[in-house]
Design a protein around this motif. Structure first.
Motif, mmCIF file in Angstrom:
data_model
loop_
_atom_site.group_PDB
_atom_site.id
_atom_site.type_symbol
_atom_site.label_atom_id
_atom_site.label_comp_id
_atom_site.label_asym_id
_atom_site.label_seq_id
_atom_site.Cartn_x
_atom_site.Cartn_y
_atom_site.Cartn_z
ATOM 1 N N LYS A 136 -0.725 -11.139 -15.132
ATOM 2 C CA LYS A 136 -1.800 -11.526 -16.058
ATOM 3 C C LYS A 136 -2.584 -12.716 -15.516
ATOM 4 N N ALA A 137 -1.877 -13.711 -14.991
ATOM 5 C CA ALA A 137 -2.546 -14.896 -14.453
ATOM 6 C C ALA A 137 -3.383 -14.542 -13.229
ATOM 7 N N PHE A 138 -2.851 -13.647 -12.381
ATOM 8 C CA PHE A 138 -3.591 -13.256 -11.177
ATOM 9 C C PHE A 138 -4.870 -12.512 -11.546
ATOM 10 N N LEU A 139 -4.784 -11.603 -12.505
ATOM 11 C CA LEU A 139 -5.960 -10.826 -12.907
ATOM 12 C C LEU A 139 -7.033 -11.722 -13.544
ATOM 13 N N GLN A 140 -6.595 -12.774 -14.233
ATOM 14 C CA GLN A 140 -7.554 -13.697 -14.853
ATOM 15 C C GLN A 140 -8.228 -14.594 -13.816
ATOM 16 N N SER A 141 -7.473 -14.967 -12.790
ATOM 17 C CA SER A 141 -8.005 -15.926 -11.813
ATOM 18 C C SER A 141 -8.717 -15.262 -10.640
ATOM 19 N N SER A 142 -8.550 -13.965 -10.475
ATOM 20 C CA SER A 142 -9.165 -13.268 -9.345
ATOM 21 C C SER A 142 -10.335 -12.411 -9.825
ATOM 22 N N ASN A 143 -11.065 -11.902 -8.866
ATOM 23 C CA ASN A 143 -12.188 -11.020 -9.184
ATOM 24 C C ASN A 143 -11.772 -9.552 -9.200
ATOM 25 N N MET A 144 -10.491 -9.312 -9.123
ATOM 26 C CA MET A 144 -9.987 -7.944 -9.029
ATOM 27 C C MET A 144 -9.811 -7.343 -10.420
ATOM 28 N N SER A 145 -10.286 -6.129 -10.598
ATOM 29 C CA SER A 145 -10.119 -5.425 -11.873
ATOM 30 C C SER A 145 -8.725 -4.812 -11.937
ATOM 31 N N GLU A 146 -8.329 -4.369 -13.131
ATOM 32 C CA GLU A 146 -7.021 -3.735 -13.278
ATOM 33 C C GLU A 146 -6.922 -2.479 -12.424
ATOM 34 N N GLU A 147 -8.000 -1.706 -12.383
ATOM 35 C CA GLU A 147 -8.003 -0.468 -11.604
ATOM 36 C C GLU A 147 -7.804 -0.759 -10.122
ATOM 37 N N GLU A 148 -8.487 -1.786 -9.612
ATOM 38 C CA GLU A 148 -8.336 -2.163 -8.206
ATOM 39 C C GLU A 148 -6.927 -2.674 -7.928
ATOM 40 N N PHE A 149 -6.379 -3.432 -8.874
ATOM 41 C CA PHE A 149 -5.033 -3.968 -8.713
ATOM 42 C C PHE A 149 -4.003 -2.840 -8.683
ATOM 43 N N GLN A 150 -4.156 -1.877 -9.575
ATOM 44 C CA GLN A 150 -3.234 -0.741 -9.619
ATOM 45 C C GLN A 150 -3.269 0.045 -8.317
ATOM 46 N N LYS A 151 -4.456 0.241 -7.791
ATOM 47 C CA LYS A 151 -4.584 0.967 -6.533
ATOM 48 C C LYS A 151 -3.968 0.182 -5.389
ATOM 49 N N ALA A 152 -4.143 -1.130 -5.422
ATOM 50 C CA ALA A 152 -3.629 -1.972 -4.337
ATOM 51 C C ALA A 152 -2.105 -1.970 -4.281
ATOM 52 N N ILE A 153 -1.458 -1.885 -5.444
ATOM 53 C CA ILE A 153 0.010 -1.904 -5.458
ATOM 54 C C ILE A 153 0.599 -0.498 -5.586
ATOM 55 N N ASP A 154 -0.281 0.519 -5.461
ATOM 56 C CA ASP A 154 0.151 1.925 -5.403
ATOM 57 C C ASP A 154 0.881 2.373 -6.662
ATOM 58 N N VAL A 155 0.278 2.130 -7.825
ATOM 59 C CA VAL A 155 0.817 2.627 -9.091
ATOM 60 C C VAL A 155 -0.320 3.278 -9.876
ATOM 61 N N THR A 156 0.049 4.156 -10.788
ATOM 62 C CA THR A 156 -0.954 4.795 -11.632
ATOM 63 C C THR A 156 -1.223 3.934 -12.864
ATOM 64 N N GLU A 157 -2.275 4.277 -13.579
ATOM 65 C CA GLU A 157 -2.614 3.533 -14.799
ATOM 66 C C GLU A 157 -1.489 3.617 -15.819
ATOM 67 N N SER A 158 -0.902 4.811 -15.975
ATOM 68 C CA SER A 158 0.183 4.976 -16.951
ATOM 69 C C SER A 158 1.416 4.173 -16.544
ATOM 70 N N GLU A 159 1.742 4.138 -15.240
ATOM 71 C CA GLU A 159 2.887 3.343 -14.770
ATOM 72 C C GLU A 159 2.655 1.862 -15.028
ATOM 73 N N PHE A 160 1.416 1.401 -14.815
ATOM 74 C CA PHE A 160 1.093 -0.010 -15.037
ATOM 75 C C PHE A 160 1.193 -0.355 -16.523
ATOM 76 N N GLU A 161 0.606 0.469 -17.372
ATOM 77 C CA GLU A 161 0.635 0.207 -18.816
ATOM 78 C C GLU A 161 2.057 0.265 -19.356
ATOM 79 N N MET A 162 2.851 1.200 -18.849
ATOM 80 C CA MET A 162 4.233 1.333 -19.307
ATOM 81 C C MET A 162 5.040 0.077 -18.963
#
Length: 314
Positions: A243-269
């Motif tokens: 949460k802190a990284f997403l707030q302090s960076s310019n990266m969106s949740e979608e970009e973050f999920q792709k970067a760490i190789d997880v799907t949206e459902s895996e991230f939300e879960m």
């Protein structure tokens, strides 16, 4: 070593798989103007292959176990399971016999552990039970056999474990001595890998692989928690770091999920989950912290070596 696996056993298992698929899909297989009914039972199939012998009694007579002359021991399911493993993995009879021998030896050591000594291990190639009969693959109970097969396959052929899990281990009923195998019924148009060797779809194999991966991730996290505590970050802190990284960076949740190789459902879960094991199994828990550290330019913490003091005897 007395073995329960032969080329004819493999062929019988192929025939049973084809029959079970027909039975599951409620249809007949018509080939060359001859129909093969799907209500043929196991005993009839085993009996077709003359070299497959049943378990013999003290005077050499065939033993009846579960009403069958062809079951070859107290667990008639086991022989077909070993054949199914060989078929799904693409193994020869020789390689299947290596798995058979390893499982028998594992079971013998388990049964012979104190205080209940039940097996004679004087002959490592073929342990004997208290009554003097050889301990064979047929004597291993399903609760142990499932674990033995997974453990040995991790060493013998780890790349085939997900196929064997999906096509064999997940299909047999728990504690069933009858060898009942539940073939999945798919919607029309769904293709199986094979009608006689791998009676499941690619999606089933992918799900089996994900289950194996989840288990390995959980084991890794548990070991880290107890053996390498300096490297372990609790799931709640991982969530806070994300949460802190997403707030302090310019990266969106979608970009973050792709970067760490997880799907949206895996991230939300992961972000919503409260129970410990699903959190430790999650790819987010394992992939996010190293990525965040890398983005921040942080160096991974080194393990501190314990100093060893050498005391003089003087």
């Amino acid at each position: 070593m007395i073995t329960v696996i032969t080329e004819e056993v493999l062929e019988a298992a192929r025939e049973m798989n084809r029959r079970d698929i027909l039975r599951a899909e409620h249809k007949h297989n018509i080939e060359n103007d001859s129909a093969e009914p799907f209500d043929v039972d196991d005993d009839e199939i085993w009996a077709k292959y003359k070299s497959i012998q049943g378990l013999k009694g003290a005077e050499g007579q065939p033993l009846k176990v579960g009403g069958s002359h062809y079951s070859y021991g107290p667990y008639p399911r086991n022989r077909r399971i070993l054949a199914d493993v060989a078929l799904a993995a693409g193994w020869s009879v020789e390689k299947a016999r290596i798995l058979e021998r390893r499982c028998v030896n594992r079971n013998a050591k388990h049964m012979s552990s104190p205080p209940n000594v039940m097996v004679d291990l004087s002959d490592p190639n073929q342990p004997k039970m208290k009554n003097g009969r050889p301990l064979t693959f047929q004597n291993v109970s399903w609760s142990f056999l499932r674990n033995y097969i997974e453990l040995e396959m991790k060493e013998m052929d780890p790349t085939k474990l997900s196929i064997v899990k999906a096509a064999v281990l997940d299909l047999y009923e728990t504690n069933s001595k009858t060898g009942k195998k539940n073939i999945p019924v798919y919607p029309p148009g769904t293709k199986r890998r094979s009608d006689d060797t791998i009676p499941v779809s690619d999606d089933d194999i992918k799900r089996a692989q994900e289950e194996l991966d989840k288990r390995e991730r959980y084991i890794k996290a548990s070991r880290m928690q107890f053996l390498d505590r300096k490297s372990y970050v609790p799931p709640d802190k991982v969530k806070a770091r994300i949460k802190a990284f997403l707030q302090s960076s310019n990266m969106s949740e979608e970009e973050f999920q792709k970067a760490i190789d997880v799907t949206e459902s895996e991230f939300e879960m992961f972000m919503k989950e409260k129970k410990k094991q699903p959190l430790l199994e999650s790819k987010v828990f394992h992939n996010a912290p190293p990525f965040i550290s890398e983005q921040k330019g942080e160096q991974p913490a080194r393990k501190r070596k314990r100093s060893i003091e050498i005391l003089d005897d003087a």
